[in-house]
Design an enzyme around this catalytic site. Structure first.
Site: not given
Ligand code: NAD
Length: 381
Positions: A150, A234
């Site tokens: 999400k 959320y």
């Molecule tokens: P993050 O920045 O820690 O990780 C993002 C990842 O995507 C990294 O590995 C990065 O290298 C890669 N990335 C960045 N830009 C990119 C691009 N243009 N193309 C391809 N890959 C790319 O972020 P995160 O906190 O891990 O969040 C990632 C996803 O997970 C988001 O959609 C966020 O909303 C979701 N998320 C959900 C929850 C939940 O509780 N459901 C919690 C945190 C994050």
């Protein structure tokens, strides 16, 4: 403790609880499949099934590596079998840590080869929201089931394209709404729908934190918006799953501090009101500059007031009714989410949080943005 539907000691089936409470299920609950979720208590690894569904994690960032990948240990139907990343060094580091062979490590450039890897059933997309559609559509085109984080995508049109791509490919699509699989949230839904709280007269949900500078979350091109898309979802999703209704009207305001460089490209505080068909009004907020942060919901009913605080955290969710703590056995929400989808992959059943669930949120978020821009209420069809 009871023996659940999968025959594994010490897990319980929410469906059993729903049924025994003689709760009348709404059409939406039935669609969401809330009667059939089963999950493992927190910290307790489940006995692995002989032939688990194989998952590839795409995007090895914070959420993937700190929450999702460690949760596979607690799954009984799901196994981490492959990694896909834009960073070859991460493929080595996490591949070695999780015992993923070199043949099952892919870059974004080489990921089309997953088509011929029969070990991979599901691709879990865990990258910034604007990249979800392209990765999801690509994975579906490679014949894989898709779980997308999400918010599903920045626009309704992109959500529709993701749903269509999976439908055309004959693969399933799940959105990673972990709270739909988390024990306290399921118990809260039961309290709202069973009459335990009496007639619900109001509800609110607030989610926000103080974001650091220089993150993709404050870049509209990658995040699709600001606090509303990321953490506000959320609040929005909770108001929908607690009420069991879909809003017919939205009114919203957005407040941005003028001198804060974090908010030149995205919104900070969003205040929104959802009017549901029954006349119930839900009030939600989200923010990126909140010190301290908030993670809560409150439901006021004629027989009692339910408060969850924290409500949708990674751990430690707490539920009270009229100040008394409701006893809930904590579960591993990520394992529950993934095992549920694996069961759907095996059975062909639509998941509890399908693409349509993500699309509905994005449609309402767009209405929230529209209302904040025009200063007028926005009707939802
Ligand atoms: P993050 O920045 O820690 O990780 C993002 C990842 O995507 C990294 O590995 C990065 O290298 C890669 N990335 C960045 N830009 C990119 C691009 N243009 N193309 C391809 N890959 C790319 O972020 P995160 O906190 O891990 O969040 C990632 C996803 O997970 C988001 O959609 C966020 O909303 C979701 N998320 C959900 C929850 C939940 O509780 N459901 C919690 C945190 C994050």
């Amino acid at each position: 403790m009871e023996v659940g539907s999968t025959g594994i000691l010490s897990h319980y089936d929410v469906g059993v609880q729903y049924t025994s409470m003689s709760i009348e299920l709404s059409r939406r609950e039935a669609i969401l499949g809330l009667t059939s979720l089963a999950f493992a208590p927190l910290g307790m690894a489940r006995a692995p099934k002989a032939n688990p569904v194989g998952w590839a994690v795409l995007g090895l960032g914070s959420y993937a590596t700190n929450q999702i990948m460690p949760a596979f240990e607690h799954c009984s139907q799901s196994k981490l079998v492959a990694l896909i990343s834009g960073h070859p060094d991460k493929l080595v580091r996490f591949g070695d840590r999780y015992g993923i062979p070199a043949t099952h490590r892919y870059t974004y450039d080489s990921m089309d080869a997953i088509r011929s890897n029969p070990d991979i059933d599901v691709v879990y997309v865990i990258t910034p929201p604007a990249t979800h559609p392209a990765f999801a559509i690509r994975a579906a085109g490679l014949g894989k089931h898709v779980c997308s984080e999400k918010p599903m995508a920045p626009t309704v049109d992109e959500c529709r394209k993701m749903i269509r791509a999976c439908s055309l490919a004959g693969t399933l699509l799940q959105i990673g709404y972990r709270c739909h699989y988390e024990a306290h949230n399921l118990r809260a839904i039961k309290a709202c729908r069973s009459g335990e709280l009496g007639k619900i007269t109001s509800m609110r949900s607030d989610h926000g934190f103080n974001i650091g500078r220089g993150q993709w979350r404050t870049e509209r091109a990658l995040a699709g918006g600001g606090s509303m898309m990321d953490i506000g979802i959320y609040s929005l999703n909770a108001l929908r799953y607690l009420s069991g209704e879909e809003p017919v009207e939205v009114v919203a305001t957005i407040t941005n501090p003028s001198d804060d460089p974090r908010f030149v490209d995205c919104e900070d505080t969003v205040d929104f009101k959802l009017t549901f068909p029954s006349g119930l009004v839900g009030h939600g907020t989200s923010g990126y500059s909140w010190i301290p942060g908030k993670n809560q919901f409150e439901v006021v009913g004629s027989k009692g007031t339910m408060v969850a605080n924290p409500a949708t955290a990674y751990g430690g969710d707490t539920l009270t009714i009229d100040g008394r703590v409701v006893a809930v056995e904590a579960n591993n929400q990520w394992a529950a989410q993934m095992d549920h989808f694996s069961e759907c992959v095996r059975s062909g059943k639509k998941p509890a949080t399908p693409g349509e669930e993500g699309l509905t949120d994005i449609r309402i978020v767009q209405a929230i943005y529209e209302s904040a821009k025009t200063g007028e209420p926005v009707r939802l069809g």
